[in-house]
Design a protein around this motif. Structure first.
Motif: not given
Length: 161
Positions: A20-30
């Motif tokens: 979801r769009p609110d996952d974008a930061e998490k994916l960048t961190r991963i």
């Protein structure tokens, strides 16, 4: 004596869902965490460290794997006419060794079959030799190597049965 354990909800160990769009930061961190160890080996940072994950999420083919409710891994798929490309697969280092990478590939395989695509493909950087035994253990074979945007990539594929 009575003990109130509350209303704890059991979460599955692993749950795949569309990002979801609110996952974008998490994916960048991963990506930063998973690929950061390779930076000293390279002239420029691994490409996944600078991807626009929000744009990829909006394309609709990025998925996250939650491990007991925490986003621990991701995969982005790119459907083609005759195969499904695994464009990016990454697991947070803290969660590596728990077979999450295997779960991501299992998901990609199921998704390819659902889309009636007979082959999975991926590429990895020559500077990531640790990835090759994993992919080979999953039945992938090297097809070729190429230089793209200053990176040396190894391309692999696996025919699905």
């Amino acid at each position: 004596m009575s003990t109130n354990l509350g209303t704890a909800v059991a979460r599955p160990a692993n749950a795949m869902r569309q990002a979801r769009p609110d996952d974008a930061e998490k994916l960048t961190r991963i990506a930063q965490s998973a690929y950061g160890k390779y930076v000293p080996r390279m002239v420029k940072a691994p490409a996944p460290m600078s991807y626009d994950y929000l744009a990829w999420i909006r394309e609709g083919n990025t998925y996250v794997l939650e491990h007991f409710g925490e986003v621990a891994a991701m995969i982005t798929l790119l459907p083609k006419d005759d195969h499904l490309m695994m464009r990016n697969l990454a697991v947070l280092p803290a969660f590596q060794g728990r077979r999450l990478g295997h779960a991501l590939i299992d998901f990609a395989e199921a998704e390819a079959k659902r889309r009636n695509l007979p082959e999975l493909r991926l590429y990895t950087n020559e500077k990531f030799p640790e990835t090759m035994p994993f992919y080979k253990s999953r039945g992938f074979s090297e097809t070729h190597r190429a230089q793209v945007d200053g990176y040396s990539f190894i391309y692999l594929s696996r025919t699905l049965t």
